[in-house]
Write an enzyme that holds these catalytic residues in place. Structure first.
Site, mmCIF file in Angstrom:
data_model
loop_
_atom_site.group_PDB
_atom_site.id
_atom_site.type_symbol
_atom_site.label_atom_id
_atom_site.label_comp_id
_atom_site.label_asym_id
_atom_site.label_seq_id
_atom_site.Cartn_x
_atom_site.Cartn_y
_atom_site.Cartn_z
ATOM 1 N N HIS A 1 9.183 -12.972 -3.046
ATOM 2 C CA HIS A 1 7.902 -13.650 -2.881
ATOM 3 C C HIS A 1 8.004 -14.984 -3.594
ATOM 4 O O HIS A 1 8.232 -15.030 -4.799
ATOM 5 C CB HIS A 1 6.788 -12.803 -3.497
ATOM 6 C CG HIS A 1 5.432 -13.326 -3.187
ATOM 7 N ND1 HIS A 1 4.841 -14.292 -3.933
ATOM 8 C CD2 HIS A 1 4.571 -13.037 -2.193
ATOM 9 C CE1 HIS A 1 3.644 -14.568 -3.413
ATOM 10 N NE2 HIS A 1 3.463 -13.817 -2.363
ATOM 11 N N LEU B 1 1.767 -6.137 1.696
ATOM 12 C CA LEU B 1 3.032 -6.885 1.639
ATOM 13 C C LEU B 1 3.438 -7.417 0.275
ATOM 14 O O LEU B 1 4.521 -7.147 -0.204
ATOM 15 C CB LEU B 1 3.040 -8.053 2.642
ATOM 16 C CG LEU B 1 4.380 -8.850 2.611
ATOM 17 C CD1 LEU B 1 5.547 -7.961 2.976
ATOM 18 C CD2 LEU B 1 4.329 -10.052 3.513
ATOM 19 N N ASP B 2 2.588 -8.195 -0.357
ATOM 20 C CA ASP B 2 3.035 -8.861 -1.581
ATOM 21 C C ASP B 2 2.614 -8.126 -2.835
ATOM 22 O O ASP B 2 2.567 -8.691 -3.912
ATOM 23 C CB ASP B 2 2.508 -10.296 -1.613
ATOM 24 C CG ASP B 2 3.157 -11.120 -0.531
ATOM 25 O OD1 ASP B 2 4.321 -10.844 -0.210
ATOM 26 O OD2 ASP B 2 2.506 -12.035 -0.015
ATOM 27 N N GLU B 3 2.277 -6.848 -2.687
ATOM 28 C CA GLU B 3 1.775 -6.110 -3.835
ATOM 29 C C GLU B 3 2.659 -4.954 -4.231
ATOM 30 O O GLU B 3 2.268 -4.122 -5.022
ATOM 31 C CB GLU B 3 0.356 -5.584 -3.517
ATOM 32 C CG GLU B 3 -0.668 -6.659 -3.243
ATOM 33 C CD GLU B 3 -1.135 -7.374 -4.510
ATOM 34 O OE1 GLU B 3 -0.737 -6.936 -5.605
ATOM 35 O OE2 GLU B 3 -1.884 -8.356 -4.390
ATOM 36 N N PRO C 1 2.852 -12.060 -7.422
ATOM 37 C CA PRO C 1 2.966 -11.494 -6.073
ATOM 38 C C PRO C 1 1.619 -11.518 -5.358
ATOM 39 O O PRO C 1 1.559 -11.598 -4.138
ATOM 40 C CB PRO C 1 3.460 -10.069 -6.318
ATOM 41 C CG PRO C 1 3.313 -9.817 -7.765
ATOM 42 C CD PRO C 1 3.250 -11.125 -8.463
#
Lengths: 278, 278, 278, 278
Positions: D185, D220-222, D190
């Protein structure tokens, strides 16, 4: 001398030419041409030689007016008068006062204001600096803030440092001290709201923690950033250990931001800062 | 434009005044007044507008002569011609070439010289860059170095990068390329002599390793330092792991030093450098 | 509990099996198999449950004897008795005492010894810690060192911290306190001899400065390294600014080394250390 | 061998006792007792001696079952089969492949999948690794993801690395590859959504940028964070320069995360990770 204005050809030539003609000797000079906003920033540290501060000021006013500059001429030999605010955790206060006593921070601490009584600050050597206990409740906040402003006025405080002062300033108070009030935000991103940031960091499993020093604006944790730093952490760090590491980063980051401000190395560029580290 | 000279009042005013009169528009400018040696350093990146390079050069020659300046006027739109030298380990070479291909390093790699054959460099995409295999023994060193100089001349190389070239240059060769040859020293202190630095670091039990990029002088590892970086290590890192971490630091430090040189951000200040990071 | 011995299969199983049988509950455990020297190191932090310290000690003695272990069983609830030594610069002392007062360092400072009088330490809050002024000349060094040893004995000091104590210990003194005396070396490489390290760094033009905390051995600056850190500097940093940055790194590195020692996280591995950070 | 389970006394003793009885020789061992969740994590790297993998597996199944462990026994001498996904920016891909070729990453790259054609990846040496061009539109996303899964199955891919693959995986796809898909990321937190993170960083005036490598989850970004790093920036860094610095951090952070995963040094702990760096 620090100045900022719209970027036009010839500014540097005119400013440095002026200083040269008046016998000033440049010791350190930095400029930044912000191409994204067409703004110009400059900081010149100079020995005025025989020129008096008043003559320089008058002479320069013409140039400043031509370029619609924001500018400031400060004397390095006069320490700034600083009002320190603190709550219970005094590691930032202790650190700032120690640096002041050994001559590292060119400041004159004129008052310490806390919402906790003097007895709460037992770990720090504050002898000689007047201490004001100004507790507040939701109902007395306006009144307490007025008292803070009064102390700032009486002491001619030029800078207010929130050294882990855990109360959110009202919009009015933030506006009153705009551009001369520095806060330390005990997490990396100033935007990350909420209490107990180190417990949050632990719960989220991040691998780095940090701190941010910024000017206070009405939007408390969103003001222009002066300095930031981080430290790597691991899964084995408990929230308590994060708090310990956080203390270190907070002290370091706030002290650096205060130093940069006291040496007039920070210029505002909208919601951002230009920092001339030298 | 970069320049250095003895520090006297009025230099900045004169240089920036000259550029302004000739229609130049400053994009980025830095100066450094070295108070310990009374030397002055300046770097100005400017858009010449309609002024021709020749007119600027001529006009500036007078100022430069008055101040006994060392100065240089370079065009940013012409990439520098670079000669890359490598031995067996090609991580620095691979990194530099990748950065060049994606447009990060404004250079024109005119030749790769190695004391090992082309087959030794199998991990790196060097297509299109002429490769010269110039092996050497103690007896043929002088001859090999003459061949390197010949290639540098034929290709008009302006910079030589020792990208983990594991041969010590002779004093003559070092002198020949003085100020235009960058080496990466795979340990933190340029002065720490000896082979196998990572094994030394392991044996000594240090908690950090690093790399140093510097200009080559006759005294191989003692030249003016351009850039350094370090990384924390622990007791659990084997010599092999130190070598792995070292590769990363070496690549990073060398690439940054080469970038700073290619953008004319490094000025010599005796045995030290002034680095205008911008 | 910390232990080290020659690496043989089954040690971990035997040690952890023993603790399990005696009702100990492991809170944190680390081991390191040094493949380069075939040595084994272990640190186990455990809740002894109902087992008495004496029974554990007796029971474990058999295992330790079988493996020719060096081992130690320490209670976390008893802070170590620490003797602090300082000369004129008190930033490390101030930092250690502040961390102690806020509960960060589990120590009991039993005495401060300085070769300068009490009045020299005006910036630090040392109230309550006995201060001993023990000046020395070349002729009285042996005598002064005997006085230090006497104070260490009378106070049952388990650790001596040289918090910028600018006197070189005699070989005898170093040997006397071997393994229980930590020094902060104010430069990155412990081996770099000589006074005024920051002036040296400036003259050499390095781009990073650092500090090293290590155990004192007869070879003063060559003892096993516990912790190191560095900070980037630039050409614009004067020697004075390097001294300022150095103070920060020194305080930080020494405090971390002392913390690691106080929590029994540092094991000796010949001239190196194994540091279990947890 | 890696394992995790609820923390109960005696686990270490039982596991290491088992290995000892079967003739295994421990090379490296780490454990973590998570006191906040009462979970236990362990990684043991051992030489099995004469014990066959099957016998160890059978024997250990009993212990694992008693403690309701999640566990894995992996062979270090067999590199993992890895599927690499990339869009237009290939710096992470180039970096991973270089590290693979010089033997730094113990992997077997079985396929490269891109939503851009082969010609878009001109800067990277990908010879020998099958390249699959799988473009997608909003309408064909489901189909394209099925193709990716098919390739992963055909190639027996054990790990999927999103090396700057700029497409958001569908929840189904993320779930399909849960625990075996690593993403980079390109910003420090994130959670910070949105495109053009470096332009955002510039607009906000932050003083540090960073990157985060994490396991992909439906969110997604977690996903659980494996590794993070940052670099200091200044007001003078343009968005383009931030992108350049970002490339470096991204490559470094992703490569480290992949290495940690390939060496089985990352264990899941709910939404967090335990990383045994060794």
């Amino acid at each position: 001398m620090t100045l900022s204005c719209a970027d036009r050809p010839g500014i540097t030539a005119r400013v440095t030419g002026f200083l040269f003609e008046h016998g000033g000797n440049v010791l350190e000079a930095q400029q930044f041409n912000d191409r994204t906003s067409d703004a110009f920033f400059m900081r010149i540290e100079f020995d005025p030689g025989e020129a008096s501060r008043e003559r320089l000021r008058e002479g320069f006013a013409k140039i400043a007016s031509d370029h619609a500059m924001e500018w400031k001429l400060a004397l390095r030999d006069r320490p700034r008068r600083v009002l320190l605010m603190v709550s219970k955790f005094d590691h930032c206060l202790a650190d700032l006062l120690y640096r002041w006593r050994i001559g590292e921070l060119p400041m004159d601490p004129v008052a310490i204001v806390s919402n906790h009584p003097r007895e709460a600050i037992t770990h720090t050597m504050i002898d000689g600096v007047p201490f004001h206990h100004l507790p507040l409740t939701r109902d007395t906040k306006a009144e307490q803030e007025a008292q803070v402003r009064a102390i700032a006025e009486q002491t001619d405080a030029e800078l207010v440092v929130l050294a882990r002062y855990m109360q959110v300033l009202s919009d009015d108070q933030a506006r009153h001290f705009a551009g001369r009030c520095i806060n330390i935000h005990h997490s990396f991103l100033p935007g990350s709201k909420g209490a107990k940031p180190y417990h949050q960091a632990h719960a989220r499993g991040v691998k780095m923690i940090g701190a941010t020093a910024h000017y206070v604006t009405a939007d408390l944790d969103e003001g222009p950033i002066i300095h930031q730093d981080v430290e790597a952490i691991s899964h084995a760090d408990t929230p308590d250990e994060l708090v310990r590491k956080g203390r270190e980063i907070e002290s370091r980051v706030l002290a650096e931001a205060v130093r940069l401000h006291l040496e007039d190395r920070v210029l505002l560029n909208g919601q951002r800062t230009v920092v001339f580290r030298g």
